[in-house]
Design a protein around this motif. Structure first.
Motif: not given
Length: 139
Positions: A16-20, A36-43
């Protein structure tokens, strides 16, 4: 049409990165160059962190409720596959057995990863979705 080669994931990292934002990184092996990289929501991030043993919520998360109900109904999960990206969105399927028949269901990849970790089933990713770590010269 050529058959798609699926890579079995053996390592899952979260960051978890506040900027990314919240990132989930899937790798075939810890020292591998491809990922493999994916961005996800908080939940979704919380669900994956819980399944990795990094957080211990006092009450069941939403996916825990659904998985408990499905387990009581006799659903047996087999594997998840993250198979393509369309319009900047990844797509996944969850494969399971219910009432004696093999079935699959569309899923967000983040939910599929949390489910796979919870049920200890394989996570497969289309090799075409992998990125390669850049060498110092390429950077």
């Amino acid at each position: 049409m050529a058959e798609t080669m699926m890579i079995n994931i053996r390592e899952i990292y979260i960051e978890s990165d506040p900027n990314r934002g919240n990132m989930v990184i899937l790798k075939e092996e810890p020292d591998g160059e491809r990922f493999f990289l994916m961005f996800v929501g908080d939940s979704e991030f919380a669900a994956i962190a819980k399944e990795k043993g990094l957080v211990d919520p006092k009450r069941p998360l939403t996916h825990d409720l659904y998985l408990n109900i499905l387990e009581k109904a006799g659903v047996e999960f087999q594997r998840v596959e993250i198979y393509e990206m369309r319009e900047e969105t990844y797509y996944a399927n969850v494969f399971f057995r219910a009432n004696g028949a093999d079935r699959s269901a569309d899923s967000r990849p983040s939910d599929a990863v949390a489910l796979a970790l919870n049920r200890r089933i394989p996570i497969l990713v289309n090799q075409d979705l992998f990125r390669r770590k850049l060498t110092q010269e390429e950077v």
